[in-house]
Design a protein around this motif. Structure first.
Motif, PDB file in Angstrom:
ATOM      1  N   VAL A 131      46.241  34.835  38.215  1.00 43.37           N
ATOM      2  CA  VAL A 131      45.972  36.190  38.699  1.00 43.37           C
ATOM      3  C   VAL A 131      44.470  36.288  39.002  1.00 43.37           C
ATOM      4  CG1 VAL A 131      46.122  38.652  38.236  1.00 43.37           C
ATOM      5  CG2 VAL A 131      47.806  37.088  37.228  1.00 43.37           C
ATOM      6  N   VAL A 132      44.134  36.370  40.283  1.00 42.36           N
ATOM      7  CA  VAL A 132      42.739  36.282  40.690  1.00 42.36           C
ATOM      8  C   VAL A 132      42.223  37.651  41.128  1.00 42.36           C
ATOM      9  CG1 VAL A 132      41.173  35.224  42.381  1.00 42.36           C
ATOM     10  CG2 VAL A 132      43.046  33.878  41.389  1.00 42.36           C
ATOM     11  N   ALA A 133      41.022  37.990  40.673  1.00 42.42           N
ATOM     12  CA  ALA A 133      40.391  39.244  41.089  1.00 42.42           C
ATOM     13  C   ALA A 133      39.928  39.114  42.543  1.00 42.42           C
ATOM     14  CB  ALA A 133      39.196  39.539  40.189  1.00 42.42           C
ATOM     15  N   GLY A 134      40.368  40.025  43.386  1.00 41.60           N
ATOM     16  CA  GLY A 134      39.934  40.003  44.785  1.00 41.60           C
ATOM     17  C   GLY A 134      38.539  40.595  44.932  1.00 41.60           C
ATOM     18  N   PHE A 135      37.992  40.537  46.144  1.00 41.36           N
ATOM     19  CA  PHE A 135      36.812  41.329  46.512  1.00 41.36           C
ATOM     20  C   PHE A 135      35.506  40.828  45.920  1.00 41.36           C
ATOM     21  CE2 PHE A 135      34.669  45.648  45.580  1.00 41.36           C
ATOM     22  CZ  PHE A 135      34.208  45.863  46.878  1.00 41.36           C
ATOM     23  N   GLN A 136      35.553  39.757  45.095  1.00 35.08           N
ATOM     24  CA  GLN A 136      34.323  39.344  44.407  1.00 35.08           C
ATOM     25  C   GLN A 136      34.113  37.843  44.461  1.00 35.08           C
ATOM     26  OE1 GLN A 136      35.423  38.823  39.918  1.00 35.08           O
ATOM     27  NE2 GLN A 136      35.873  40.923  40.456  1.00 35.08           N
ATOM     28  N   GLY A 137      32.871  37.454  44.322  1.00 32.24           N
ATOM     29  CA  GLY A 137      32.554  36.032  44.265  1.00 32.24           C
ATOM     30  C   GLY A 137      31.176  35.849  43.663  1.00 32.24           C
ATOM     31  N   LEU A 138      30.685  34.632  43.803  1.00 34.99           N
ATOM     32  CA  LEU A 138      29.375  34.306  43.264  1.00 34.99           C
ATOM     33  C   LEU A 138      28.566  33.641  44.369  1.00 34.99           C
ATOM     34  CD1 LEU A 138      28.695  34.772  40.279  1.00 34.99           C
ATOM     35  CD2 LEU A 138      29.053  32.340  39.880  1.00 34.99           C
ATOM     36  N   ASP A 139      27.288  34.024  44.493  1.00 38.76           N
ATOM     37  CA  ASP A 139      26.481  33.394  45.542  1.00 38.76           C
ATOM     38  C   ASP A 139      25.736  32.185  44.991  1.00 38.76           C
ATOM     39  OD1 ASP A 139      24.257  34.293  44.187  1.00 38.76           O
ATOM     40  OD2 ASP A 139      23.716  35.833  45.646  1.00 38.76           O
ATOM     41  N   ASP A 140      24.927  31.580  45.838  1.00 43.39           N
ATOM     42  CA  ASP A 140      24.202  30.361  45.480  1.00 43.39           C
ATOM     43  C   ASP A 140      23.325  30.514  44.242  1.00 43.39           C
ATOM     44  OD1 ASP A 140      24.812  28.220  46.906  1.00 43.39           O
ATOM     45  OD2 ASP A 140      23.356  28.560  48.531  1.00 43.39           O
ATOM     46  N   SER A 141      22.757  31.729  44.083  1.00 41.31           N
ATOM     47  CA  SER A 141      21.881  31.879  42.922  1.00 41.31           C
ATOM     48  C   SER A 141      22.658  32.303  41.682  1.00 41.31           C
ATOM     49  CB  SER A 141      20.742  32.854  43.228  1.00 41.31           C
ATOM     50  OG  SER A 141      21.137  33.812  44.146  1.00 41.31           O
ATOM     51  N   GLY A 142      23.988  32.282  41.789  1.00 42.91           N
ATOM     52  CA  GLY A 142      24.780  32.601  40.605  1.00 42.91           C
ATOM     53  C   GLY A 142      24.942  34.089  40.374  1.00 42.91           C
ATOM     54  N   ASP A 143      24.643  34.901  41.395  1.00 45.01           N
ATOM     55  CA  ASP A 143      24.805  36.347  41.254  1.00 45.01           C
ATOM     56  C   ASP A 143      26.166  36.799  41.769  1.00 45.01           C
ATOM     57  OD1 ASP A 143      22.394  37.034  40.055  1.00 45.01           O
ATOM     58  OD2 ASP A 143      21.334  36.959  41.975  1.00 45.01           O
ATOM     59  N   ILE A 144      26.667  37.877  41.147  1.00 45.81           N
ATOM     60  CA  ILE A 144      27.954  38.439  41.556  1.00 45.81           C
ATOM     61  C   ILE A 144      27.796  39.144  42.898  1.00 45.81           C
ATOM     62  CG2 ILE A 144      29.680  40.201  40.980  1.00 45.81           C
ATOM     63  CD1 ILE A 144      29.118  39.627  38.027  1.00 45.81           C
ATOM     64  N   THR A 145      28.730  38.893  43.797  1.00 46.96           N
ATOM     65  CA  THR A 145      28.720  39.579  45.099  1.00 46.96           C
ATOM     66  C   THR A 145      30.066  40.254  45.309  1.00 46.96           C
ATOM     67  OG1 THR A 145      29.533  37.545  46.098  1.00 46.96           O
ATOM     68  CG2 THR A 145      27.159  37.941  46.238  1.00 46.96           C
ATOM     69  N   THR A 146      30.090  41.245  46.203  1.00 48.39           N
ATOM     70  CA  THR A 146      31.376  41.757  46.697  1.00 48.39           C
ATOM     71  C   THR A 146      31.401  41.553  48.203  1.00 48.39           C
ATOM     72  OG1 THR A 146      30.618  44.040  47.008  1.00 48.39           O
ATOM     73  CG2 THR A 146      31.554  43.482  44.852  1.00 48.39           C
ATOM     74  N   ILE A 147      32.601  41.535  48.759  1.00 52.04           N
ATOM     75  CA  ILE A 147      32.746  41.021  50.127  1.00 52.04           C
ATOM     76  C   ILE A 147      33.118  42.086  51.150  1.00 52.04           C
ATOM     77  CG2 ILE A 147      33.285  38.723  49.252  1.00 52.04           C
ATOM     78  CD1 ILE A 147      36.232  39.279  49.898  1.00 52.04           C
ATOM     79  N   GLY A 148      32.833  43.359  50.833  1.00 52.06           N
ATOM     80  CA  GLY A 148      33.099  44.426  51.805  1.00 52.06           C
ATOM     81  C   GLY A 148      34.363  45.179  51.450  1.00 52.06           C
ATOM     82  N   ARG A 149      34.365  46.488  51.713  1.00 51.31           N
ATOM     83  CA  ARG A 149      35.511  47.324  51.357  1.00 51.31           C
ATOM     84  C   ARG A 149      36.797  46.777  51.976  1.00 51.31           C
ATOM     85  NH1 ARG A 149      34.624  52.192  48.978  1.00 51.31           N
ATOM     86  NH2 ARG A 149      36.723  51.714  48.245  1.00 51.31           N
ATOM     87  N   GLY A 150      37.816  46.774  51.188  1.00 47.80           N
ATOM     88  CA  GLY A 150      39.100  46.235  51.657  1.00 47.80           C
ATOM     89  C   GLY A 150      39.156  44.715  51.616  1.00 47.80           C
ATOM     90  N   GLY A 151      38.152  44.098  51.007  1.00 52.60           N
ATOM     91  CA  GLY A 151      37.991  42.648  51.093  1.00 52.60           C
ATOM     92  C   GLY A 151      38.979  41.806  50.293  1.00 52.60           C
TER      93      GLY A 151
END
Ligand code: ASP
Ligand code: MG
Length: 401
Positions: A131-151
């Motif tokens: 079960v994977v959380a949508g809409f989120q990831g990690l960038d190169d510097s290890g920071d949490i990102t979101t990928i845009g509304r509805g992502g």
């Protein structure tokens, strides 16, 4: 078979909703399939989190805002995994980063660059539902990102591509992709099949059923996508395909209700116009329609363009700070506009679509202020309060009563 099942916020709004979605997932696994689930935040959680940030700061730091927004999907993933376990279905929740979703650095609108699905694969191999959380990831510097509304749709497609899923099924609160928003047009027709190109235009032009980047990615990676209703799961919904078998000139009417038009008066020469758009691009403003009448000996030049409603303030700021440099005479901003578009792959080799569209509007007394065309779409810009009527009139002209 391997399948990714994605559930949107409205399909997870309450515990009862989560239970219903989990039953679908458990049923799918019981039929022998390997299942990965992607979840959005419950109901309006993301809006509520944005509101919480606003209570603290009118312009919250974008990194911290992403940390906050990512919480919504993490609640959903844990609740979904618990519910699956409750139904006797082994499940493991994974945040975006645990699932290997790697993104670019642009907080709030990051792009998924790569998915390294090691842990998802391991969970599937153990017979669990991942079960994977949508809409989120990690960038190169290890920071949490979101990928845009509805992502979350895009997370689902990216995951499906990474694990080589046979299908990516997007469960939502409507039965599939319609010829227009069924909440606006009673007679909207459901499509059994729609091409990626048509869906991409529709999504980009405001049809909210799928995130446009998800469609783009699905087309690129050849992911098979289906849109279905969580509430009527036995309905086949809509399948995306490379070429739609149906060659109607118009397949859908889409509406984007958040558009602002800006008209800059006395912007005389090409280099100044060029400079203006460079400044706007540098401040991250996404321009859509542009109409330019260059200056002549007798009159000064005018340039009008449309932007997303949220970008209106940024445009005003850029214009105000560059007035001296650009030497324009003044500008008028019209917020509260909407873009109504017709889309259809068959229009590229037909004619008469614009005429029919304009006639329909004319009959309803609507005078569009701007008209633009693309390969498979025609858009008009109208005041927002006229948009629902415009959609209905245009739909009727192409699809009948
Ligand atoms: N929860 C996020 C949003 O509301 C992402 C999504 O729903 O796909 O935009
Ligand atoms: Mg959605």
């Amino acid at each position: 078979m391997r399948i990714v099942m994605k559930f949107g916020g409205s399909s997870l709004a309450t515990a009862a909703h989560i239970r219903r979605a989990a039953q679908l997932v458990a049923g799918q696994r019981a039929s022998g399939d390997q299942v990965a689930v992607v979840v959005s935040a419950q109901g309006d959680t993301t809006d509520e989190l944005i509101e919480k940030a606003r209570e603290i700061s009118s312009e919250p730091d974008s990194r911290e805002k992403d940390v906050l927004l990512a919480c919504g999907e993490q609640m959903s993933m844990a609740l979904m995994a618990m519910q699956l376990q409750e139904l006797g279905c082994p499940a493991l929740s994974l945040s975006g980063w645990q699932a290997g979703v790697h993104t670019g650095p642009h907080h709030g609108d990051a792009r998924i660059l790569k998915v390294d699905p090691k842990r998802v694969e391991a969970a599937l191999a153990e017979g669990k539902v991942a079960v994977v959380a949508g809409f989120q990831g990690l960038d190169d510097s290890g920071d949490i990102t979101t990928i845009g509304r509805g992502g979350s749709d895009t997370t689902a497609v990216a995951l499906a591509a990474a694990i080589g899923a046979d299908t990516c099924r997007i469960y939502t609160d409507v039965k599939g992709v319609y010829s227009a928003d069924p909440r606006v047009v009673d007679r909207a027709q459901i499509h059994r099949e729609i091409s990626y190109d048509e869906m991409l235009e529709m999504a980009a032009l405001g049809a909210q059923v799928l995130h446009s980047r998800a469609v783009e990615l699905a087309r690129e990676k050849r992911v098979k996508v289906e849109v279905r209703s969580t509430f009527f799961p036995e309905d086949l919904g809509t399948a995306l395909s490379l070429e739609s078998g149906v060659r109607r000139p118009v397949r859908g009417v889409a509406c984007d209700e958040s558009v602002a038009m800006v008209t800059v008066l006395g912007l005389d020469t090409g280099p100044e116009t060029c400079r203006l758009f460079t400044l706007l691009a540098d401040s991250g403003v996404n321009i859509d329609v542009i109409i330019r009448s260059p200056g002549t000996a007798k009159s000064r030049g005018v340039v009008s363009f449309s932007v997303g409603g949220d970008d209106g303030d940024k445009v005003s700021a850029v214009l105000k700070s560059s007035r001296r440099e650009l030497g324009y005479a003044g500008f008028v901003a019209q917020p509260g506009m909407a873009k109504v578009s017709v889309v259809g792959a068959g229009m590229s080799d037909g004619c008469g679509v614009a005429a029919t569209m304009l006639r329909a509007l004319q009959e309803g007394g609507i005078e569009p202020q701007y008209i633009t065309t693309g390969e498979i779409r025609i858009s008009v810009i109208v005041p927002r309060e006229q948009a629902p009527l415009a959609v209905r009139l245009i739909h009727k002209a192409f699809f009948g009563d």
